[in-house]
Scaffold this active site. Structure first.
Site, PDB file in Angstrom:
ATOM      1  N   TYR A  48     -12.284  -7.300   6.553  1.00 13.21           N
ATOM      2  CA  TYR A  48     -11.138  -7.360   5.641  1.00 13.21           C
ATOM      3  C   TYR A  48     -10.889  -8.824   5.291  1.00 13.21           C
ATOM      4  O   TYR A  48     -10.785  -9.665   6.179  1.00 13.21           O
ATOM      5  CB  TYR A  48      -9.867  -6.760   6.276  1.00 13.21           C
ATOM      6  CG  TYR A  48      -8.688  -6.915   5.340  1.00 13.21           C
ATOM      7  CD1 TYR A  48      -8.490  -6.027   4.284  1.00 13.21           C
ATOM      8  CD2 TYR A  48      -7.802  -7.983   5.477  1.00 13.21           C
ATOM      9  CE1 TYR A  48      -7.440  -6.197   3.392  1.00 13.21           C
ATOM     10  CE2 TYR A  48      -6.752  -8.163   4.587  1.00 13.21           C
ATOM     11  CZ  TYR A  48      -6.578  -7.264   3.552  1.00 13.21           C
ATOM     12  OH  TYR A  48      -5.547  -7.435   2.664  1.00 13.21           O
ATOM     13  N   TYR A 107       0.812  -1.222   0.000  1.00 10.23           N
ATOM     14  CA  TYR A 107       0.000   0.000   0.000  1.00 10.23           C
ATOM     15  C   TYR A 107       0.846   1.273   0.000  1.00 10.23           C
ATOM     16  O   TYR A 107       0.644   2.158   0.827  1.00 10.23           O
ATOM     17  CB  TYR A 107      -0.942   0.024   1.218  1.00 10.23           C
ATOM     18  CG  TYR A 107      -1.658  -1.285   1.462  1.00 10.23           C
ATOM     19  CD1 TYR A 107      -2.690  -1.686   0.618  1.00 10.23           C
ATOM     20  CD2 TYR A 107      -1.275  -2.122   2.504  1.00 10.23           C
ATOM     21  CE1 TYR A 107      -3.333  -2.896   0.819  1.00 10.23           C
ATOM     22  CE2 TYR A 107      -1.914  -3.334   2.703  1.00 10.23           C
ATOM     23  CZ  TYR A 107      -2.936  -3.713   1.864  1.00 10.23           C
ATOM     24  OH  TYR A 107      -3.564  -4.901   2.060  1.00 10.23           O
ATOM     25  N   ASP A 151     -13.525 -16.545   8.091  1.00  9.43           N
ATOM     26  CA  ASP A 151     -12.159 -16.193   7.721  1.00  9.43           C
ATOM     27  C   ASP A 151     -11.372 -15.993   9.015  1.00  9.43           C
ATOM     28  O   ASP A 151     -11.462 -14.943   9.650  1.00  9.43           O
ATOM     29  CB  ASP A 151     -12.190 -14.912   6.867  1.00  9.43           C
ATOM     30  CG  ASP A 151     -10.798 -14.410   6.515  1.00  9.43           C
ATOM     31  OD1 ASP A 151      -9.807 -14.950   7.038  1.00  9.43           O
ATOM     32  OD2 ASP A 151     -10.716 -13.459   5.709  1.00  9.43           O
ATOM     33  N   LYS A 201      -1.839 -16.571   7.693  1.00 10.01           N
ATOM     34  CA  LYS A 201      -0.944 -15.792   8.563  1.00 10.01           C
ATOM     35  C   LYS A 201      -0.098 -16.649   9.527  1.00 10.01           C
ATOM     36  O   LYS A 201       0.990 -17.039   9.153  1.00 10.01           O
ATOM     37  CB  LYS A 201      -1.740 -14.728   9.303  1.00 10.01           C
ATOM     38  CG  LYS A 201      -2.162 -13.573   8.373  1.00 10.01           C
ATOM     39  CD  LYS A 201      -2.537 -12.312   9.125  1.00 10.01           C
ATOM     40  CE  LYS A 201      -2.557 -11.111   8.211  1.00 10.01           C
ATOM     41  NZ  LYS A 201      -3.821 -10.908   7.485  1.00 10.01           N
TER      42      LYS A 201
HETATM   43  C1  LIG Z   1      -4.359 -10.928   6.122  1.00 10.52           C
HETATM   44  C2  LIG Z   1      -5.734 -11.370   5.921  1.00 10.52           C
HETATM   45  C3  LIG Z   1      -6.167 -11.885   4.675  1.00 10.52           C
HETATM   46  C4  LIG Z   1      -5.261 -11.933   3.453  1.00 10.52           C
HETATM   47  O1  LIG Z   1      -4.172 -12.777   3.629  1.00 10.52           O
HETATM   48  P1  LIG Z   1      -2.894 -12.605   2.651  1.00 10.52           P
HETATM   49  O2  LIG Z   1      -2.000 -13.742   3.051  1.00 10.52           O
HETATM   50  O3  LIG Z   1      -2.323 -11.267   2.954  1.00 10.52           O
HETATM   51  O4  LIG Z   1      -3.390 -12.729   1.274  1.00 10.52           O
HETATM   52  C5  LIG Z   1      -7.480 -12.325   4.573  1.00 10.52           C
HETATM   53  N1  LIG Z   1      -8.328 -12.289   5.621  1.00 10.52           N
HETATM   54  C6  LIG Z   1      -7.936 -11.813   6.822  1.00 10.52           C
HETATM   55  C7  LIG Z   1      -8.912 -11.818   7.953  1.00 10.52           C
HETATM   56  C8  LIG Z   1      -6.638 -11.325   7.012  1.00 10.52           C
HETATM   57  O5  LIG Z   1      -6.287 -10.826   8.196  1.00 10.52           O
END
Ligand SMILES: *Cc1c(COP(=O)(O)O)cnc(C)c1O
Length: 419
Positions: free
Chosen positions: A146, A18, A245, A274
């Protein structure tokens, strides 16, 4: 190259997350890292308040994780996953199924969090097609979320934070409910609105996707566990595939191994990423139930239409298994509780709002943070922070000591003052 030359080349040629290439923000040169500390050229050793975007839960250069990578390197670094398999992938899938909420026992290994979300969304869409409902091609979610930076992921990110106005005509249009209330907020009022919205759009909806318990990069917003029950009920009532997620919340961050456990809710699809590899390599996974796997296979294609080049990368799988092995000893829970206790000191900071959940501490200011000033102030206290919008926050490695946590709180206080 000298440090100055490296930074000059970087500034001229490398994009950072970014950032602008024409007017880049300052970057710091990392020369090494160990445990909870990273070494910055010209600054020295600082406590890492970010755990490398929440991934390095066991800290840097952990001997067990280092050894897992080295050991796998002696066997094979990578082979294609089409038509081939290997022990690291099988072993990782076995461990994930073991740890994840009951029933999520079909595993798709993806190469990043965003890709795992894309796959989860594809699962939901293909599931509806398999059920003879191809018109169900939209997703229900809530504001403030997000889910990653690829286009379908962006379409379910917060419409303002995800700059949907800028991408109108490009992004698929999804259905957004209100953001769940904060901790202690009025769940019943929010739930009534959310249920009504779902009912109104149900015949267009394939799935419901949310970050359970804590919205991360969309605003560091913890919310009551009862909301997860509402999500499950709404999905069941309208035949939606429920996607949690847990890329940010998975592996203990909020105090339970998965945030879903806080309400005893099991989604139909679970995304992890992550911290999956302890922050060593890029790897994510979308786990689904046998029912979803069967359902999506009933569609025209009969297969799940996804297969990245580096799917199931053996090095990444090996280090992920080692990270899950470290977690399986259970020490993380006491660490997260201990960090939580230390982070309570943030409540002493004069700010618009302070929120602490698990090993997450958030200070919200009444104005956008001056990131450069706030970063400098944190570093002067010996702490690496990366604020965004009006938020200065920490998600430190679980291995940080009580002294580290105290330093992080002092760093956040200084950053809040300066920024
Ligand atoms: C970081 C994140 C993503 C994206 O993961 P990347 O490995 O950066 O593509 C998706 N959902 C959540 C909740 C995240 O924190």
């Amino acid at each position: 190259m000298s440090a100055a030359e490296l930074l000059a080349f970087d500034r001229e040629h490398l994009w950072h997350p970014y950032t602008s290439m024409t007017d880049p923000a300052p970057t710091r040169l990392v020369t090494g890292a160990a445990g909870s500390r990273i070494c910055l050229d010209g600054v020295g050793e600082v406590v890492d308040g970010m755990a490398s975007w929440w991934s390095a839960i066991h800290g840097y250069r952990h001997p067990v994780l280092d050894e897992a990578v080295r050991g796998q390197l002696d066997r094979v670094a990578h082979v294609m996953f089409g038509g081939l398999t290997h022990e690291p992938a099988v072993e990782l899938a076995r461990r994930l199924i073991d740890l994840a909420p009951e029933g999520l026992d079909r595993v798709f290994l993806a190469d990043s969090g965003s890709v795992s979300v894309e796959v989860a969304m594809k699962m939901a869409l293909q599931y509806q097609r398999g059920a003879g409902r191809p018109g169900r091609n939209r997703f229900l979610t809530v504001r403030g979320g997000y889910h990653g930076d690829t286009f379908d992921c962006m379409s379910v990110c917060d419409p303002d934070g995800g700059m949907h106005a800028m991408w109108s005509g490009v992004l698929p249009e999804q259905v957004f409910g209100e953001r769940p209330p904060g901790l202690g907020g009025d769940v019943a009022a929010w739930a009534a609105g959310f249920r009504a919205l779902a009912a109104e759009h149900a015949d267009r909806l394939a799935g419901l996707i949310v970050e359970p318990l804590l919205q991360g990069a969309g605003g560091m917003h913890p919310y009551p566990a009862e909301c997860l029950v509402v999500f499950r009920e709404v999905a069941d009532e309208h035949g939606l595939v429920l996607v949690f997620d847990e890329i940010a919340t998975g592996f203990g961050r909020t105090g339970t191994l998965f945030a879903a456990e806080a309400a005893g809710v099991v989604p139909d699809v679970l995304c992890v990423g992550k911290a999956l590899t302890g922050g060593y390599l890029s790897l994510a996974a979308a786990l689904c139930t046998a029912e979803v796997a069967r359902g999506l296979s009933a569609g025209d294609s009969g297969v799940l239409m996804h297969g990245p080049t580096f799917m199931g990368n053996p090095l990444a799988c090996a280090v992920a298994s080692a990270s899950l092995e470290l977690l399986s000893t259970g020490g993380w829970a006491a660490d997260v509780r201990r960090i939580n206790t230390g982070l309570q000191a943030l409540h002493g900071i004069d700010a618009l709002d302070v929120r602490v959940l698990g090993a997450v501490g958030v200070v919200q200011l009444d104005h956008p943070v001056d990131v450069v000033e706030a970063t400098e102030a944190g570093l002067a206290e010996g702490v690496w922070l990366r604020p965004f919008r009006d938020l200065i926050y920490t998600m430190p490695p679980y291995v940080c000591s009580d002294e580290d946590v105290a330093a992080i709180c002092a760093g956040i206080a200084a950053a809040a003052d300066a920024g």
